[in-house]
Design a protein around this motif. Structure first.
Motif, PDB file in Angstrom:
ATOM      1  N   TYR A 343     -36.947   7.173   9.974  1.00 23.39           N
ATOM      2  CA  TYR A 343     -36.636   5.811   9.557  1.00 23.39           C
ATOM      3  C   TYR A 343     -35.313   5.797   8.784  1.00 23.39           C
ATOM      4  O   TYR A 343     -35.013   6.725   8.033  1.00 23.39           O
ATOM      5  N   ALA A 463     -44.040   6.520   0.889  1.00 25.43           N
ATOM      6  CA  ALA A 463     -44.213   5.177   1.444  1.00 25.43           C
ATOM      7  C   ALA A 463     -44.100   5.217   2.967  1.00 25.43           C
ATOM      8  O   ALA A 463     -44.885   4.561   3.679  1.00 25.43           O
ATOM      9  N   PHE A 464     -43.143   5.986   3.476  1.00 27.82           N
ATOM     10  CA  PHE A 464     -42.977   6.096   4.925  1.00 27.82           C
ATOM     11  C   PHE A 464     -44.173   6.805   5.549  1.00 27.82           C
ATOM     12  O   PHE A 464     -44.671   6.390   6.604  1.00 27.82           O
ATOM     13  N   ARG A 466     -47.249   6.837   4.407  1.00 28.53           N
ATOM     14  CA  ARG A 466     -48.378   5.893   4.400  1.00 28.53           C
ATOM     15  C   ARG A 466     -48.253   4.892   5.541  1.00 28.53           C
ATOM     16  O   ARG A 466     -49.246   4.495   6.157  1.00 28.53           O
ATOM     17  N   THR A 467     -47.039   4.484   5.831  1.00 26.52           N
ATOM     18  CA  THR A 467     -46.808   3.548   6.935  1.00 26.52           C
ATOM     19  C   THR A 467     -47.240   4.159   8.263  1.00 26.52           C
ATOM     20  O   THR A 467     -47.896   3.511   9.077  1.00 26.52           O
ATOM     21  N   SER A 470     -51.124   4.543   8.428  1.00 26.05           N
ATOM     22  CA  SER A 470     -51.813   3.268   8.643  1.00 26.05           C
ATOM     23  C   SER A 470     -51.447   2.617   9.963  1.00 26.05           C
ATOM     24  O   SER A 470     -52.022   1.602  10.351  1.00 26.05           O
ATOM     25  N   GLU A 472     -48.854   0.977  10.618  1.00 20.98           N
ATOM     26  CA  GLU A 472     -48.188  -0.296  10.418  1.00 20.98           C
ATOM     27  C   GLU A 472     -46.695  -0.146  10.726  1.00 20.98           C
ATOM     28  O   GLU A 472     -46.167   0.960  10.819  1.00 20.98           O
ATOM     29  N   LYS A 473     -46.006  -1.267  10.876  1.00 21.65           N
ATOM     30  CA  LYS A 473     -44.568  -1.208  11.093  1.00 21.65           C
ATOM     31  C   LYS A 473     -43.869  -0.830   9.808  1.00 21.65           C
ATOM     32  O   LYS A 473     -44.270  -1.256   8.730  1.00 21.65           O
ATOM     33  N   PRO A 474     -42.782  -0.042   9.902  1.00 20.25           N
ATOM     34  CA  PRO A 474     -42.035   0.305   8.686  1.00 20.25           C
ATOM     35  C   PRO A 474     -41.503  -0.944   7.991  1.00 20.25           C
ATOM     36  O   PRO A 474     -41.146  -1.920   8.638  1.00 20.25           O
ATOM     37  N   LEU A 475     -41.506  -0.897   6.653  1.00 17.03           N
ATOM     38  CA  LEU A 475     -40.999  -2.026   5.890  1.00 17.03           C
ATOM     39  C   LEU A 475     -39.485  -1.933   5.772  1.00 17.03           C
ATOM     40  O   LEU A 475     -38.932  -0.857   5.655  1.00 17.03           O
TER      41      LEU A 475
END
Length: 475
Positions: A343, A463-464, A466-467, A470, A472-475
């Motif tokens: 990312y 944080a990456f 955890r993304t 889960s 989920e899409k990266p924030l």
């Protein structure tokens, strides 16, 4: 006449052998590399080839120097299925293999993690462990399972080929899910569940017990490669952390007791010697992630050149984050389906940034694991291939915010196995005496960035991760 002690270390993709004198000085060494057979979730290697590589290595070193005693440490969980003639029924199923994911889930659901930990010391039930693989064989290859006479791990298979005996060392068996790490015997309830008996398994031994002779040298039981590395790093008593960055990553500490179970426990406990445990957290890919990057995108560079380029990139890789989970995750989350990720790529990022980001990701995993294990430790001993890189050691010290020490002998697995052979042969009176004679530090690195800078990088990495966990899409 001084003893010559031979330590053999079977990693995931390479075999190393070193002959040492009683003071831990290297007399001769050699190595062999090999490629695994990988197709999707299956990872295999011809079992006979493992032994052929040993014979070749032994002959090379025996031609250079005398060998009086040796022990072999091996990768954990790699399993070989044998028929009544002692012949492999199929290729060895390597520990990275995740075909038994459904069986692993079934075992975890049936026994529950608290019971599994209280018996085996394992906090997770990965698909790569032997118990799920045996259950997979029973369910999916009944033609082979009906002919199964022995299910052995890699060290067991090698000792069988060397001595003709079926013998196993308890430390290697902690992650089978069928060794009781408290009693030191097999867990019959698990054997019943996966469909085998103790007759299918080798006799259990302690590390450093003599099991035979080979070409005039005494043959002694070894241990799990990570435990051999712990011994070879001089970590033979509680109060110290060792990290090994090889193909995989392992972070270890010692304990005189099996820590009590609690919800969310992440640190597995491996049998070392009777009454002593190695606390271990590990990831399937660490150095392998850097090797993958080099092979596919930096083939024109040596690892030394890649180091030099990564060293020019500032902490944080200018916003680039890499998750190195190329073969799924075991700890702190057991998720075989987890994939690696990147990312923050921009036009300014180069191969050097990616190399640095991989190194920082492994450093973040070390910080994560050390935090679960012993946050108060001020020094971490670095071993394995990653311990040879001063650049990577500097990155680890900066990210983890602790002193990192590299040792004079880099092949600590080989040294630890040689020490076990010496212990069994009576060269050393105890593991502590062996460590005091054979282990010497080379250099240490202390943090060169602020805690705030290190915390920022570590927070972004977590944080990456955890993304990805889960989905989920990266924030």
């Amino acid at each position: 006449m001084a003893y010559h002690l031979f330590g053999v270390d079977y990693g995931t993709t390479s075999l190393k052998g070193c002959v040492f004198d009683e003071e831990g000085r290297e007399i001769a060494s050699a190595g062999r590399a090999y490629e695994l057979i990988t197709e999707g979730e299956t990872v295999e290697f011809p079992a006979e080839r493992y032994f052929e590589l040993f014979e070749d290595l032994y002959s090379e070193l025996a031609a250079k120097t005398r060998i009086d005693a040796f022990a072999i440490d091996t990768q954990g969980e790699t399993i070989v299925f044998l028929d009544k003639e002692g012949k492999p029924l199929m290729n060895a199923v390597v520990w990275l293999d995740t075909r038994a994911d459904k069986e692993a889930e079934e075992i975890a659901a049936h026994f529950g993690q608290e019971k599994i930990y209280s018996v085996t010391g394992q906090t997770e039930t990965p698909a790569g462990y032997p118990a799920p693989k045996i259950l997979w064989l029973k369910r999916n290859r009944p033609d082979l399972f009906s002919r199964l006479d022995k299910a052995v791990l890699l060290e067991d298979y090698l000792l069988y080929r060397i001595t003709g005996k079926f013998c196993a060392e308890r430390g290697l068996y902690s992650s089978t899910l069928y060794l009781n790490v408290v009693t030191g015997g097999y867990w019959r309830e698990m054997l019943d569940f996966i469909g085998i008996s103790e007759a299918h398994l080798p006799a259990l031994y302690e590390s450093g017990e003599k099991v035979g002779e080979y070409k005039g040298a005494g043959v002694y039981t070894g241990t799990l490669d990570q435990i051999a590395g712990v011994i070879g790093s001089g970590t033979v008593a509680p109060g110290r952390i060792t990290e090994t960055t090889g193909t995989a990553l392992a972070v270890c500490a010692l304990s005189d007791t099996l820590p009590p179970y609690k919800e969310g426990l992440k640190v597995s406990a491996y049998y070392m010697f009777r009454g002593r445990y190695v606390l271990l957290m590990w990831a399937p890919t660490a150095g392998m992630a850097l090797e993958w990057l080099k092979k596919n995108f930096c083939a024109d560079l040596s690892f030394k050149e890649l180091d030099e380029q990564a060293d020019k990139i500032p902490l944080g890789s200018e916003g680039l984050i890499v998750s190195p989970h190329l073969c799924g995750s075991v700890m702190p989350e057991n998720d075989p389906a987890l994939k690696g990720g990147v990312y923050g790529i921009t036009l300014k990022h180069t191969r050097a940034h990616f190399a640095r980001a991989v190194m920082e990701a492994v450093a973040c995993m070390i910080r994560q694991y050390a935090g679960y294990m012993d946050p108060s430790a001020q020094e971490i001993v670095s071993t394995g291939g990653g311990g040879k890189s001063a650049v990577w050691l500097k990155i680890k010290a900066d990210v983890v915010q602790k002193k990192f020490t590299s040792l004079k002998v880099k092949e600590t697995g080989c040294l630890g196995s040689a020490a076990l052979a010496g212990l069994g042969a009576g060269v050393y009176a105890s593991a502590e005496q062996a460590a005091s004679k054979i282990v010497s530090p080379a250099f240490s690195v202390t943090p060169s960035v602020t805690e705030e800078e290190a915390d920022g990088l570590f927070s972004r990495y977590c944080a990456f991760e955890r993304t990805l966990v889960s989905r989920e899409k990266p924030l």
